[in-house]
Design an enzyme around this catalytic site. Structure first.
Site, PDB file in Angstrom:
ATOM      1  CD  GLU A 406      -1.644  -2.410   1.477  1.00 22.65           C
ATOM      2  OE1 GLU A 406      -2.573  -3.386   1.277  1.00 22.65           O
ATOM      3  OE2 GLU A 406      -0.534  -2.806   2.056  1.00 22.65           O
ATOM      4  CD  GLN A 428      -8.121  -7.095  -1.519  1.00 27.15           C
ATOM      5  OE1 GLN A 428      -7.552  -7.806  -0.727  1.00 27.15           O
ATOM      6  NE2 GLN A 428      -7.665  -7.338  -2.962  1.00 27.15           N
ATOM      7  CG  PHE A 429     -11.089  -5.066   3.004  1.00 27.65           C
ATOM      8  CD1 PHE A 429     -12.454  -4.942   3.253  1.00 27.65           C
ATOM      9  CD2 PHE A 429     -10.428  -5.863   2.364  1.00 27.65           C
ATOM     10  CE1 PHE A 429     -13.152  -6.217   2.759  1.00 27.65           C
ATOM     11  CE2 PHE A 429     -11.018  -6.970   1.867  1.00 27.65           C
ATOM     12  CZ  PHE A 429     -12.419  -7.161   2.046  1.00 27.65           C
ATOM     13  CB  ALA A 430     -11.180   1.821   4.704  1.00 25.85           C
ATOM     14  CG  ASP A 431     -10.332  -2.317   7.984  1.00 23.00           C
ATOM     15  OD1 ASP A 431     -10.623  -2.362   8.998  1.00 23.00           O
ATOM     16  OD2 ASP A 431     -10.968  -2.435   7.023  1.00 23.00           O
ATOM     17  CG  PHE A 432      -5.896  -3.824   3.972  1.00 19.03           C
ATOM     18  CD1 PHE A 432      -6.013  -4.410   5.242  1.00 19.03           C
ATOM     19  CD2 PHE A 432      -6.275  -4.517   2.884  1.00 19.03           C
ATOM     20  CE1 PHE A 432      -6.488  -5.684   5.486  1.00 19.03           C
ATOM     21  CE2 PHE A 432      -6.832  -5.928   3.071  1.00 19.03           C
ATOM     22  CZ  PHE A 432      -6.976  -6.479   4.434  1.00 19.03           C
ATOM     23  CG  HIS A 473     -11.099  -7.754   6.198  1.00 18.64           C
ATOM     24  ND1 HIS A 473     -10.445  -8.311   7.287  1.00 18.64           N
ATOM     25  CD2 HIS A 473     -10.675  -7.692   5.285  1.00 18.64           C
ATOM     26  CE1 HIS A 473      -9.466  -8.973   6.663  1.00 18.64           C
ATOM     27  NE2 HIS A 473      -9.598  -8.544   5.384  1.00 18.64           N
TER      28      HIS A 473
END
Length: 667
Positions: A406, A428-432, A473
């Protein structure tokens, strides 16, 4: 081949180098050396505040810069004064930069070499060091996409090769075969930490092998070797784009910065490297070859010293910056004049996810060089199938699968922007995004304010709970970014808004975090124009009008609030859907609260430090005399978001909102 020795310490092979080139190499090394000697005096006099010395390393900066063409980008470090002087930046501008004057490149907003200049194709570092490596990837990618046959050179030290950004940037460059010269100045110490405590391999060049990358070791104190070898490699990379790792063996003769000193360096090591001084050795060589005599040496030095003093006087005579609040605030973002597109009356019912997909596709058609990057977005179509079919329509150059990195991809997007290309990055997920947090908040957010370079980047952020996906996630982490000046944050709740706001976010030349609640993807439908259209950022939507209370929310919680009102038809409420969190539409909020006298803010994020706290404070500051009750905030529990449905239901504020609303109405 002509080979001669200036002394026992340095051998120069000067085949095919004419006298003019040899003199240019000498003068270009001498200038930063003489500037530094002057800076040491000014530092002792208290006329500059800090200095990072590159003495002993001039051959690298000068040799690499002269090996590149003037329109090729260089990303230097704080010991690469020779890059700036060889590119012929007027010295008074450099001196003004170091003194925090207006004619410097950052107008007093940053110091040292923390700046860039498009005019001279230089992109300076930030203190975190690593991100510029990925930025170089982006600039090189733009060159490759535009078939420019150019190289990009980026510098870091041996200490910087320990950072994750280094590994991510090399991996991306190798996988995508980007024309980047990764120039590693191995100068013995990262501040006081010696190389033996930085890495456990013989040479940094060995690290290139792990990425399938060509690498070379170059004597960083030998100006002829640096110039000739880098020239040859650069020419090869222009014709056959690929990354190359260059390890320059050199030494830092001064402290990390002047105040830190060099007591930790053994004297014998300093003495040995002093004998390999790149300027003195090359000067001696030119004299041995009868290419330089004492009179010429004196004249050259006098001319440089005169230039230094003349430009210093200009910088010293420049007035100090007078702080102006309006100017500072107006320079955080690049000016963006919103253009409305809304010529289509034909509507089609779409799911939230389809509106985003169509908005992306039509923006790709609107901007014919727009690039989308993310994990699994090409053949697979993305984790949520939003880019399904894009590869066939737009091709692999513009729909780019990325490695799992990222940080490097956000940096690459920044590099694309520097080279004039818009990009959309899909987390892919905002968490990442936490894995790419540094370049978002320290590079994208601050670049325009620092040196007027915008970050034309949209980061799509699939987020939110209610889907039993657990702590990694399901987060709604918008508050990480609404706190950071220089970022815009968009968070739509309806398909119509999502498509129009996404188009505007991509048109906007500033960095935008675009939040998309996963729970809405396939659960919310709405009639949406089929053609391309835009909606303005910073304008909330008043979904319902009433007189008892103002409900303020965004994302999925807006739907929870509307459902609560449907179940309680006797409650008369204004419902404000913020749609964008930065910029925030305070006018709509204040007008509604002044009318109703009560306000309740519903967010999915946990309560403390969330944006509801700021909105509450703003209402208290601007609408206090209109309030009939304290402002109420409703949010998720102060825990990470859990996986099991019953725990997630307890965590989310959906079921607590109705109780809180009724309590507020009876206050």
């Amino acid at each position: 081949m002509k080979t001669t020795k200036a002394s026992i310490y340095m051998t120069y092979t000067i085949k095919n180098l004419d006298t003019e080139t040899l003199f240019a190499l000498y003068k270009n090394m001498l200038k930063p050396r003489l500037i530094e000697e002057k800076m040491f005096i000014l530092l002792r006099q208290g006329k500059i505040s800090k200095w990072f010395s590159g003495i002993g390393q001039e051959a690298i900066a000068v040799g690499v810069t002269m090996a590149l063409q003037d329109d090729e980008y260089i990303l230097p470090m704080h010991r690469n004064l020779g890059v700036f002087t060889t590119r012929k930046i007027p010295l008074y501008r450099l001196f003004a930069q170091w003194q925090g004057k207006a004619s410097g490149f950052t107008k007093g907003r940053d110091r040292s070499f923390h700046f860039g200049t498009q005019q001279y194709r230089i992109v300076g570092m930030i203190s975190h060091l690593g991100p510029q490596l990925g930025v170089a990837d982006g600039i090189a990618l733009a060159s490759k996409l535009k078939n420019k046959n150019q190289v990009t050179a980026v510098f870091t030290g041996e200490g910087g090769t320990s950072e994750g950004d280094f590994h991510e940037a090399l991996n991306v460059a190798s996988v995508w075969q980007l024309p980047v010269l990764f120039c590693i100045e191995n100068n013995g110490y990262g501040l006081s930490t010696p190389t033996r405590e930085q890495y456990n391999c013989k040479d940094i060049a060995d690290k290139g092998l792990g990425y399938g990358m060509e690498s070379h070791i170059i004597d960083g104190n030998n100006i002829v070797e640096v110039f000739t070898k880098v020239s040859k490699i650069a020419e090869s990379v222009r014709s056959k784009p690929r990354p190359v790792l260059l390890e320059f063996k050199t030494f830092r003769m001064r402290g990390h910065e002047e105040a830190s000193g060099i007591k930790y360096v053994p004297q014998g090591l300093l003495d040995a490297w002093a004998m390999k001084d790149p300027v003195m050795n090359f000067q001696a060589f030119l004299k041995d070859e009868n290419l330089l005599n004492e009179n010429q040496e004196v004249l050259i030095k006098e001319a440089i010293v005169h230039e230094i003093n003349e430009h210093l006087e200009v910088a010293f005579n420049e007035e100090d910056i007078i702080p102006d609040e309006t100017i500072e605030l107006n320079n955080v973002f690049k000016e963006f004049e919103y253009q409305e597109f809304n010529n289509n009356l034909e509507l089609k019912e779409m799911r939230f996810i389809d509106a985003i997909s169509e908005g992306l596709k039509q923006s790709m058609e609107q901007h014919d060089d727009l690039v989308i990057m993310g994990q699994d977005i090409a053949e697979y179509g993305g984790a949520f199938k939003i880019t399904d079919g894009f590869l066939e329509q737009f091709g692999k150059d513009r729909i780019r699968n990325t490695p799992i990195c990222e940080s490097a991809i956000v940096e690459t997007a920044m590099g694309l922007s520097i080279a004039g290309i818009k990009s959309v990055v899909e987390m892919q997920f905002a968490d990442f995004v936490s894995s790419g947090f540094n370049p978002v908040v320290n590079y994208l957010a601050k670049s325009h304010y620092r040196w007027s370079q915008n970050a034309d980047v949209v980061i799509r952020m699939p987020c939110g709970g209610g889907v039993a996906a657990g702590p990694f996630h399901s987060q709604t982490n918008e508050a990480w970014f609404t706190k950071t000046p220089g970022l815009k944050v968009v968070y739509p709740a309806f398909p119509y808004d999502a498509k129009g706001l996404l188009a505007t976010a991509i048109n906007d030349p500033n960095p935008v975090l675009f939040f998309e609640h996963k729970g809405l993807y396939r659960s919310i439908r709405q009639d949406v124009p089929t053609d391309y259209y835009t909606l303005p950022l910073g304008k909330a939507s008043l979904l319902k009008e009433g007189h008892e209370v103002t409900i303020i929310s965004f994302g999925a919680p807006i739907h929870w609030a509307l459902e609560t009102l449907e179940n309680n038809p006797d409650i008369s409420a204004d419902v404000v859907d913020l749609r964008t969190l930065q910029p925030l539409d305070t006018e709509t909020i204040f007008n509604s609260v002044k009318k109703t006298g009560r306000a309740i803010i519903l967010q999915e994020d946990s309560l403390f430090g969330g944006i509801s706290s700021d909105i509450s404070a703003l209402i208290m500051e601007h609408c206090f005399e209109y309030l009939d009750a304290p402002v109420k905030r409703v949010a998720s529990m102060e825990t990470p978001i859990p996986f099991a449905k019953q725990l997630e239901d307890q965590y989310l504020p959906k079921n607590r909102f109705e109780v809180a609303l009724k309590e507020l109405l009876t206050y």
